[in-house]
Scaffold this motif. Sequence first.
Motif, PDB file in Angstrom:
ATOM      1  N   UNK A  72      36.352  32.889  43.888  1.00 16.66           N
ATOM      2  CA  UNK A  72      36.242  34.162  44.984  1.00 16.66           C
ATOM      3  C   UNK A  72      36.087  34.010  45.663  1.00 16.66           C
ATOM      4  N   UNK A  73      35.943  34.336  46.780  1.00  8.36           N
ATOM      5  CA  UNK A  73      35.221  34.154  47.967  1.00  8.36           C
ATOM      6  C   UNK A  73      35.206  36.490  48.772  1.00  8.36           C
ATOM      7  N   UNK A  74      34.085  36.415  49.322  1.00  7.41           N
ATOM      8  CA  UNK A  74      33.865  37.155  50.013  1.00  7.41           C
ATOM      9  C   UNK A  74      32.973  37.312  51.244  1.00  7.41           C
ATOM     10  N   UNK A  75      33.707  37.354  52.152  1.00  3.61           N
ATOM     11  CA  UNK A  75      32.628  37.242  53.116  1.00  3.61           C
ATOM     12  C   UNK A  75      33.090  38.895  54.227  1.00  3.61           C
ATOM     13  N   UNK A  80      29.950  34.862  50.632  1.00  2.84           N
ATOM     14  CA  UNK A  80      29.802  34.316  49.088  1.00  2.84           C
ATOM     15  C   UNK A  80      31.385  34.260  48.048  1.00  2.84           C
ATOM     16  N   UNK A  81      30.630  32.838  47.244  1.00  2.00           N
ATOM     17  CA  UNK A  81      31.569  32.165  46.471  1.00  2.00           C
ATOM     18  C   UNK A  81      31.167  32.025  45.243  1.00  2.00           C
ATOM     19  N   UNK A 106      36.054  42.560  57.124  1.00  2.49           N
ATOM     20  CA  UNK A 106      35.901  42.357  55.261  1.00  2.49           C
ATOM     21  C   UNK A 106      36.955  41.628  54.858  1.00  2.49           C
ATOM     22  N   UNK A 107      36.308  40.399  54.119  1.00  2.00           N
ATOM     23  CA  UNK A 107      37.680  39.641  53.737  1.00  2.00           C
ATOM     24  C   UNK A 107      37.208  39.864  52.796  1.00  2.00           C
ATOM     25  N   UNK A 108      38.546  39.093  51.067  1.00  2.00           N
ATOM     26  CA  UNK A 108      37.961  38.275  49.945  1.00  2.00           C
ATOM     27  C   UNK A 108      39.460  38.217  49.607  1.00  2.00           C
ATOM     28  N   UNK A 109      39.268  37.347  48.575  1.00  2.00           N
ATOM     29  CA  UNK A 109      40.730  36.227  48.399  1.00  2.00           C
ATOM     30  C   UNK A 109      39.904  35.656  47.019  1.00  2.00           C
TER      31      UNK A 109
END
Length: 415
Positions: A216-219, A238-239, A206-209
Amino acid sequence: MSAPDSSCCFTSPFFSQSSMTLLFKNYWKYLKEENANPKRVHNAWGQGVALDYQSGYLADIIGVDADYYGVAKLGASDYFNSRGVLYSHGAANQKSSAHGYTKFGQRNIKLKLHPADATVNARWGWQKIKKTGVITSSTRLSPTTYLGWTGAMQYNALTLRGAYVERSMARNSPDTMRFQTNAGNYINHIATGDVQWKNETLNILYGYGESHQYLRRQLVLAQWTPSERLSFGSQIYRTHALDAYSSMPASKRDFDNNAWHVAADATWKGERWSSKWGVAYTEARKKDEVGFFPRHMSKQSFGNFISMAYAGDDYMRDGELVLSNLSDYALTPDLSVGLTGNIAQFSYRKNHVRTGEISAFTRWMPVRDLTLWAIAGPGWSYKAQGKTPVLHNGRYDRTHTLSSEIIVEYKFKIF
Protein backbone atom coordinates in the motif's frame (compact mmCIF):
# COMPACT_ATOMS: atom_id res chain seq x y z
CA MET A 1 -34.01 9.34 -56.71
CA SER A 2 -30.30 10.09 -56.07
CA ALA A 3 -27.93 7.61 -54.43
CA PRO A 4 -26.81 8.35 -50.88
CA ASP A 5 -23.47 10.08 -50.50
CA SER A 6 -21.06 7.29 -49.54
CA SER A 7 -18.61 9.80 -48.11
CA CYS A 8 -21.05 11.32 -45.62
CA CYS A 9 -20.03 9.01 -42.79
CA PHE A 10 -16.44 10.27 -43.06
CA THR A 11 -17.56 13.79 -42.17
CA SER A 12 -18.39 12.49 -38.69
CA PRO A 13 -15.91 13.75 -36.09
CA PHE A 14 -15.15 10.09 -35.34
CA PHE A 15 -13.31 9.98 -38.70
CA SER A 16 -12.64 13.63 -39.57
CA GLN A 17 -10.92 14.32 -36.24
CA SER A 18 -8.94 11.06 -36.18
CA SER A 19 -5.15 10.97 -36.52
CA MET A 20 -2.40 8.47 -37.30
CA THR A 21 1.30 8.88 -36.46
CA LEU A 22 4.27 6.74 -37.49
CA LEU A 23 7.35 6.60 -35.24
CA PHE A 24 10.74 5.03 -35.95
CA LYS A 25 13.04 4.61 -32.95
CA ASN A 26 16.54 3.16 -32.76
CA TYR A 27 17.67 2.38 -29.20
CA TRP A 28 21.06 1.21 -27.87
CA LYS A 29 21.58 0.75 -24.14
CA TYR A 30 24.79 -0.44 -22.44
CA LEU A 31 26.04 -1.09 -18.91
CA LYS A 32 29.29 -2.58 -17.64
CA GLU A 33 29.32 -3.31 -13.90
CA GLU A 34 31.14 -5.45 -11.35
CA ASN A 35 28.85 -5.22 -8.32
CA ALA A 36 28.11 -8.93 -7.94
CA ASN A 37 30.75 -10.60 -10.15
CA PRO A 38 34.16 -9.65 -11.61
CA LYS A 39 32.42 -8.03 -14.60
CA ARG A 40 29.10 -8.12 -16.39
CA VAL A 41 28.20 -6.38 -19.64
CA HIS A 42 24.52 -5.64 -20.26
CA ASN A 43 24.01 -4.58 -23.87
CA ALA A 44 20.90 -4.39 -26.08
CA TRP A 45 20.24 -2.71 -29.43
CA GLY A 46 16.98 -2.65 -31.34
CA GLN A 47 15.03 -0.87 -34.05
CA GLY A 48 11.41 -0.08 -33.31
CA VAL A 49 8.40 1.13 -35.26
CA ALA A 50 5.12 2.33 -33.78
CA LEU A 51 1.85 3.12 -35.54
CA ASP A 52 -0.50 5.19 -33.38
CA TYR A 53 -4.17 5.63 -34.36
CA GLN A 54 -6.51 7.90 -32.38
CA SER A 55 -10.10 8.36 -33.46
CA GLY A 56 -12.31 11.37 -32.90
CA TYR A 57 -15.46 11.04 -30.82
CA LEU A 58 -18.79 9.70 -32.10
CA ALA A 59 -21.58 12.00 -30.89
CA ASP A 60 -18.82 13.79 -28.95
CA ILE A 61 -18.91 10.86 -26.44
CA ILE A 62 -17.17 7.68 -27.59
CA GLY A 63 -14.02 6.84 -29.54
CA VAL A 64 -11.27 4.22 -29.93
CA ASP A 65 -7.46 4.22 -29.92
CA ALA A 66 -5.07 1.51 -31.14
CA ASP A 67 -1.27 1.29 -31.28
CA TYR A 68 0.89 -1.28 -33.08
CA TYR A 69 4.53 -1.85 -32.14
CA GLY A 70 7.25 -3.79 -33.91
CA VAL A 71 10.86 -4.30 -32.79
CA ALA A 72 13.81 -5.84 -34.64
CA LYS A 73 16.88 -7.13 -32.79
CA LEU A 74 20.14 -5.50 -33.93
CA GLY A 75 22.49 -6.70 -31.19
CA ALA A 76 22.67 -8.13 -27.68
CA SER A 77 25.03 -9.52 -25.05
CA ASP A 78 24.42 -11.87 -22.15
CA TYR A 79 22.34 -10.13 -19.44
CA PHE A 80 20.69 -8.03 -22.18
CA ASN A 81 17.27 -8.31 -20.53
CA SER A 82 18.14 -5.84 -17.76
CA ARG A 83 18.12 -3.07 -20.41
CA GLY A 84 14.41 -3.47 -21.19
CA VAL A 85 14.91 -3.14 -24.96
CA LEU A 86 14.60 -6.65 -26.47
CA TYR A 87 12.28 -9.59 -25.82
CA SER A 88 13.75 -12.37 -23.67
CA HIS A 89 12.57 -15.77 -24.85
CA GLY A 90 14.69 -18.77 -23.89
CA ALA A 91 17.46 -19.48 -21.42
CA ALA A 92 17.85 -16.66 -18.90
CA ASN A 93 20.76 -14.21 -19.32
CA GLN A 94 21.99 -15.64 -22.64
CA LYS A 95 22.25 -13.40 -25.69
CA SER A 96 20.77 -16.16 -27.86
CA SER A 97 17.49 -15.53 -26.01
CA ALA A 98 17.23 -11.94 -27.32
CA HIS A 99 14.51 -11.44 -29.93
CA GLY A 100 12.40 -8.80 -31.56
CA TYR A 101 8.60 -8.78 -31.22
CA THR A 102 5.34 -7.35 -32.53
CA LYS A 103 2.19 -6.45 -30.61
CA PHE A 104 -0.91 -4.29 -30.44
CA GLY A 105 0.10 -2.68 -27.17
CA GLN A 106 -2.84 -0.29 -26.98
CA ARG A 107 -6.45 -0.92 -27.97
CA ASN A 108 -9.09 0.80 -25.92
CA ILE A 109 -12.48 2.49 -25.90
CA LYS A 110 -12.51 6.10 -24.71
CA LEU A 111 -15.37 8.18 -23.38
CA LYS A 112 -15.79 11.87 -22.59
CA LEU A 113 -18.62 13.81 -20.99
CA HIS A 114 -19.15 17.44 -20.00
CA PRO A 115 -21.51 17.53 -17.00
CA ALA A 116 -22.05 21.11 -15.84
CA ASP A 117 -18.65 22.86 -15.95
CA ALA A 118 -16.62 19.68 -15.47
CA THR A 119 -14.83 17.43 -17.97
CA VAL A 120 -14.95 13.63 -17.52
CA ASN A 121 -12.74 11.18 -19.43
CA ALA A 122 -12.56 7.39 -19.14
CA ARG A 123 -10.89 4.49 -20.94
CA TRP A 124 -11.29 0.73 -20.89
CA GLY A 125 -8.88 -1.75 -22.47
CA TRP A 126 -5.14 -1.89 -23.06
CA GLN A 127 -3.59 1.53 -22.53
CA LYS A 128 -0.62 3.59 -21.41
CA ILE A 129 -1.03 5.15 -17.96
CA LYS A 130 0.89 8.35 -17.31
CA LYS A 131 1.73 9.03 -13.65
CA THR A 132 -1.70 8.23 -12.23
CA GLY A 133 -1.80 7.57 -8.49
CA VAL A 134 1.00 5.12 -7.72
CA ILE A 135 1.54 3.62 -11.21
CA THR A 136 2.79 4.77 -14.59
CA SER A 137 4.08 3.46 -17.92
CA SER A 138 7.75 3.22 -18.88
CA THR A 139 8.98 3.27 -22.48
CA ARG A 140 11.91 1.83 -24.37
CA LEU A 141 11.00 0.76 -27.94
CA SER A 142 7.41 0.35 -26.78
CA PRO A 143 5.62 1.39 -23.59
CA THR A 144 4.42 -0.70 -20.68
CA THR A 145 0.66 -0.98 -21.13
CA TYR A 146 -2.08 -2.09 -18.75
CA LEU A 147 -5.46 -3.78 -19.10
CA GLY A 148 -8.22 -2.12 -17.10
CA TRP A 149 -10.09 1.10 -16.41
CA THR A 150 -8.82 4.64 -16.02
CA GLY A 151 -10.83 7.79 -15.46
CA ALA A 152 -10.45 11.48 -14.69
CA MET A 153 -12.72 14.38 -13.79
CA GLN A 154 -11.54 17.97 -13.98
CA TYR A 155 -13.32 21.00 -12.54
CA ASN A 156 -11.43 24.28 -12.70
CA ALA A 157 -8.16 23.77 -10.74
CA LEU A 158 -9.24 20.42 -9.25
CA THR A 159 -8.67 17.03 -10.90
CA LEU A 160 -9.64 13.55 -9.67
CA ARG A 161 -8.15 10.46 -11.33
CA GLY A 162 -8.33 6.72 -10.80
CA ALA A 163 -7.18 3.41 -12.28
CA TYR A 164 -7.99 -0.28 -11.79
CA VAL A 165 -5.77 -2.68 -13.74
CA GLU A 166 -5.41 -6.47 -13.81
CA ARG A 167 -2.79 -7.30 -16.47
CA SER A 168 0.19 -5.70 -18.20
CA MET A 169 2.46 -6.02 -21.22
CA ALA A 170 6.07 -5.13 -20.49
CA ARG A 171 7.88 -2.45 -22.48
CA ASN A 172 10.04 -5.17 -24.10
CA SER A 173 7.55 -8.01 -24.50
CA PRO A 174 4.36 -8.99 -26.37
CA ASP A 175 3.24 -11.30 -23.54
CA THR A 176 0.19 -10.62 -21.40
CA MET A 177 1.28 -10.92 -17.77
CA ARG A 178 -0.37 -10.98 -14.37
CA PHE A 179 1.14 -8.87 -11.62
CA GLN A 180 3.44 -10.79 -9.27
CA THR A 181 5.11 -10.47 -5.89
CA ASN A 182 8.89 -10.71 -5.55
CA ALA A 183 8.32 -14.38 -4.68
CA GLY A 184 6.43 -14.97 -7.93
CA ASN A 185 2.91 -15.22 -6.45
CA TYR A 186 0.08 -13.65 -8.42
CA ILE A 187 -1.53 -10.34 -7.45
CA ASN A 188 -5.17 -9.92 -8.46
CA HIS A 189 -5.10 -6.22 -9.33
CA ILE A 190 -3.66 -2.78 -8.67
CA ALA A 191 -6.11 -0.03 -7.69
CA THR A 192 -5.09 3.60 -7.31
CA GLY A 193 -6.24 7.20 -7.48
CA ASP A 194 -5.16 10.77 -6.84
CA VAL A 195 -6.51 14.26 -6.31
CA GLN A 196 -4.67 17.27 -7.74
CA TRP A 197 -5.03 21.01 -7.30
CA LYS A 198 -3.15 23.10 -9.84
CA ASN A 199 -2.97 26.75 -10.81
CA GLU A 200 -0.30 28.92 -12.45
CA THR A 201 2.10 28.84 -9.50
CA LEU A 202 1.17 25.86 -7.30
CA ASN A 203 0.62 22.17 -8.07
CA ILE A 204 -0.22 19.76 -5.21
CA LEU A 205 -1.11 16.07 -5.66
CA TYR A 206 -2.04 13.38 -3.14
CA GLY A 207 -2.07 9.79 -4.39
CA TYR A 208 -3.07 6.47 -2.85
CA GLY A 209 -2.88 2.94 -4.19
CA GLU A 210 -2.60 -0.75 -3.41
CA SER A 211 -1.34 -3.83 -5.17
CA HIS A 212 -3.94 -6.20 -3.77
CA GLN A 213 -2.87 -7.57 -0.36
CA TYR A 214 0.79 -6.86 -1.22
CA LEU A 215 1.84 -3.19 -0.91
CA ARG A 216 0.00 0.00 0.00
CA ARG A 217 1.45 3.38 -0.96
CA GLN A 218 0.68 7.03 -0.29
CA LEU A 219 2.44 9.92 -1.97
CA VAL A 220 2.37 13.71 -1.79
CA LEU A 221 3.90 15.69 -4.66
CA ALA A 222 4.15 19.48 -4.72
CA GLN A 223 5.63 22.07 -7.04
CA TRP A 224 5.78 25.82 -6.55
CA THR A 225 6.71 28.09 -9.46
CA PRO A 226 7.12 31.66 -8.17
CA SER A 227 8.51 32.89 -11.52
CA GLU A 228 9.15 31.71 -15.07
CA ARG A 229 12.77 30.99 -14.21
CA LEU A 230 12.52 29.44 -10.74
CA SER A 231 10.60 26.43 -9.37
CA PHE A 232 10.73 24.24 -6.27
CA GLY A 233 9.48 20.68 -5.86
CA SER A 234 9.02 18.15 -3.07
CA GLN A 235 8.01 14.49 -2.93
CA ILE A 236 7.01 12.25 -0.02
CA TYR A 237 6.40 8.50 -0.46
CA ARG A 238 5.32 5.97 2.14
CA THR A 239 5.00 2.26 1.39
CA HIS A 240 3.42 -0.19 3.84
CA ALA A 241 3.75 -3.97 3.74
CA LEU A 242 0.52 -6.01 3.53
CA ASP A 243 -0.03 -9.70 4.24
CA ALA A 244 1.20 -11.13 0.92
CA TYR A 245 4.39 -9.10 1.27
CA SER A 246 5.07 -9.83 4.94
CA SER A 247 4.62 -13.57 4.38
CA MET A 248 7.43 -13.75 1.82
CA PRO A 249 10.87 -15.04 2.85
CA ALA A 250 13.21 -12.29 4.06
CA SER A 251 15.39 -12.79 0.97
CA LYS A 252 12.49 -11.62 -1.22
CA ARG A 253 11.59 -8.52 0.82
CA ASP A 254 13.10 -5.09 0.12
CA PHE A 255 12.19 -3.83 3.62
CA ASP A 256 10.44 -5.25 6.68
CA ASN A 257 7.31 -3.22 7.45
CA ASN A 258 7.41 0.38 6.22
CA ALA A 259 9.58 2.35 3.81
CA TRP A 260 9.82 6.12 3.34
CA HIS A 261 11.44 8.28 0.68
CA VAL A 262 11.46 12.08 0.92
CA ALA A 263 12.97 14.45 -1.63
CA ALA A 264 13.17 18.11 -2.61
CA ASP A 265 14.46 19.89 -5.71
CA ALA A 266 14.98 23.35 -7.17
CA THR A 267 15.24 24.39 -10.83
CA TRP A 268 16.62 27.56 -12.39
CA LYS A 269 16.10 28.33 -16.10
CA GLY A 270 18.22 30.93 -17.86
CA GLU A 271 18.07 32.14 -21.44
CA ARG A 272 20.12 29.23 -22.79
CA TRP A 273 20.76 27.03 -19.79
CA SER A 274 18.97 25.35 -16.92
CA SER A 275 20.05 23.56 -13.76
CA LYS A 276 18.06 21.31 -11.44
CA TRP A 277 19.37 20.24 -8.02
CA GLY A 278 17.80 17.63 -5.78
CA VAL A 279 18.35 16.03 -2.39
CA ALA A 280 16.65 12.87 -1.08
CA TYR A 281 16.67 10.55 1.93
CA THR A 282 15.36 7.00 2.36
CA GLU A 283 14.31 4.99 5.39
CA ALA A 284 13.66 1.31 4.64
CA ARG A 285 14.73 -0.81 7.58
CA LYS A 286 15.43 -4.50 7.17
CA LYS A 287 16.76 -6.76 9.89
CA ASP A 288 20.44 -7.67 9.47
CA GLU A 289 20.54 -6.26 5.91
CA VAL A 290 20.40 -3.00 3.99
CA GLY A 291 16.79 -2.32 3.08
CA PHE A 292 15.57 -0.61 -0.07
CA PHE A 293 12.58 1.51 -1.10
CA PRO A 294 10.84 -0.34 -3.98
CA ARG A 295 9.81 2.04 -6.75
CA HIS A 296 7.29 -0.39 -8.22
CA MET A 297 4.11 -1.84 -6.71
CA SER A 298 4.73 -5.32 -8.14
CA LYS A 299 6.58 -7.19 -10.81
CA GLN A 300 5.17 -6.33 -14.26
CA SER A 301 4.21 -2.77 -13.22
CA PHE A 302 6.00 0.57 -12.91
CA GLY A 303 5.64 2.94 -10.00
CA ASN A 304 4.89 6.65 -10.28
CA PHE A 305 8.15 7.93 -8.83
CA ILE A 306 9.58 11.35 -9.77
CA SER A 307 12.32 11.94 -7.17
CA MET A 308 15.68 12.78 -8.80
CA ALA A 309 17.08 9.71 -7.01
CA TYR A 310 15.32 7.70 -9.75
CA ALA A 311 17.60 9.10 -12.45
CA GLY A 312 20.59 6.82 -11.90
CA ASP A 313 21.75 3.68 -10.14
CA ASP A 314 20.18 2.56 -6.85
CA TYR A 315 20.00 5.56 -4.49
CA MET A 316 17.12 4.48 -2.27
CA ARG A 317 18.84 2.28 0.31
CA ASP A 318 18.03 2.52 4.01
CA GLY A 319 19.67 5.59 5.53
CA GLU A 320 20.98 6.82 2.18
CA LEU A 321 21.29 10.53 1.48
CA VAL A 322 21.74 11.52 -2.18
CA LEU A 323 22.50 14.77 -3.95
CA SER A 324 21.55 14.99 -7.64
CA ASN A 325 22.05 17.48 -10.46
CA LEU A 326 20.87 17.88 -14.05
CA SER A 327 22.23 20.84 -16.02
CA ASP A 328 22.10 21.64 -19.74
CA TYR A 329 23.15 24.40 -22.09
CA ALA A 330 21.75 25.23 -25.54
CA LEU A 331 24.69 25.71 -27.92
CA THR A 332 22.16 26.45 -30.68
CA PRO A 333 18.36 26.29 -30.81
CA ASP A 334 18.75 22.71 -32.12
CA LEU A 335 21.68 21.40 -30.07
CA SER A 336 21.98 21.08 -26.29
CA VAL A 337 24.70 19.56 -24.10
CA GLY A 338 24.77 18.87 -20.39
CA LEU A 339 25.92 16.96 -17.35
CA THR A 340 23.95 14.87 -14.87
CA GLY A 341 25.11 13.10 -11.76
CA ASN A 342 24.44 11.72 -8.30
CA ILE A 343 26.54 11.31 -5.18
CA ALA A 344 25.27 9.38 -2.15
CA GLN A 345 26.24 7.90 1.20
CA PHE A 346 24.80 5.49 3.77
CA SER A 347 26.27 3.72 6.80
CA TYR A 348 26.70 -0.02 7.25
CA ARG A 349 28.65 -1.62 10.11
CA LYS A 350 30.93 1.38 10.69
CA ASN A 351 31.41 1.89 6.94
CA HIS A 352 30.41 5.12 5.22
CA VAL A 353 29.45 3.56 1.90
CA ARG A 354 29.65 6.08 -0.96
CA THR A 355 28.19 5.62 -4.43
CA GLY A 356 27.73 7.91 -7.40
CA GLU A 357 27.94 8.55 -11.13
CA ILE A 358 28.36 11.37 -13.62
CA SER A 359 27.33 11.43 -17.27
CA ALA A 360 27.58 13.82 -20.20
CA PHE A 361 24.68 14.03 -22.63
CA THR A 362 23.62 15.78 -25.81
CA ARG A 363 20.30 16.31 -27.58
CA TRP A 364 20.09 17.38 -31.23
CA MET A 365 16.97 18.17 -33.27
CA PRO A 366 18.28 19.07 -36.75
CA VAL A 367 14.78 19.03 -38.27
CA ARG A 368 11.27 18.89 -36.88
CA ASP A 369 10.30 15.49 -35.44
CA LEU A 370 13.86 14.08 -35.67
CA THR A 371 15.67 13.73 -32.31
CA LEU A 372 19.10 12.30 -31.54
CA TRP A 373 19.97 11.69 -27.88
CA ALA A 374 23.19 10.31 -26.40
CA ILE A 375 24.48 9.94 -22.82
CA ALA A 376 27.52 8.22 -21.32
CA GLY A 377 29.56 8.24 -18.15
CA PRO A 378 31.27 6.34 -15.34
CA GLY A 379 30.04 5.49 -11.85
CA TRP A 380 31.17 3.83 -8.65
CA SER A 381 29.36 1.46 -6.29
CA TYR A 382 30.29 -1.56 -4.11
CA LYS A 383 30.39 -5.35 -4.07
CA ALA A 384 26.99 -6.44 -2.81
CA GLN A 385 24.69 -9.28 -1.89
CA GLY A 386 21.37 -7.76 -2.89
CA LYS A 387 21.73 -4.20 -1.56
CA THR A 388 23.95 -5.21 1.36
CA PRO A 389 27.72 -4.58 1.08
CA VAL A 390 30.00 -7.61 1.11
CA LEU A 391 32.72 -6.82 3.67
CA HIS A 392 36.34 -7.98 3.68
CA ASN A 393 38.23 -7.36 6.92
CA GLY A 394 35.35 -5.14 7.95
CA ARG A 395 35.55 -2.88 4.86
CA TYR A 396 33.47 -2.71 1.72
CA ASP A 397 35.00 -3.12 -1.74
CA ARG A 398 34.45 -0.34 -4.26
CA THR A 399 33.37 -1.22 -7.80
CA HIS A 400 33.08 0.74 -11.03
CA THR A 401 30.44 1.05 -13.71
CA LEU A 402 30.20 2.48 -17.21
CA SER A 403 26.86 3.20 -18.85
CA SER A 404 25.75 4.70 -22.15
CA GLU A 405 22.65 5.15 -24.23
CA ILE A 406 21.90 6.36 -27.77
CA ILE A 407 18.41 7.03 -29.15
CA VAL A 408 17.48 8.15 -32.67
CA GLU A 409 13.79 8.96 -33.08
CA TYR A 410 11.85 10.11 -36.14
CA LYS A 411 8.12 10.80 -36.08
CA PHE A 412 5.74 12.01 -38.75
CA LYS A 413 2.02 12.43 -39.02
CA ILE A 414 0.22 10.36 -41.66
CA PHE A 415 -3.10 12.18 -41.21
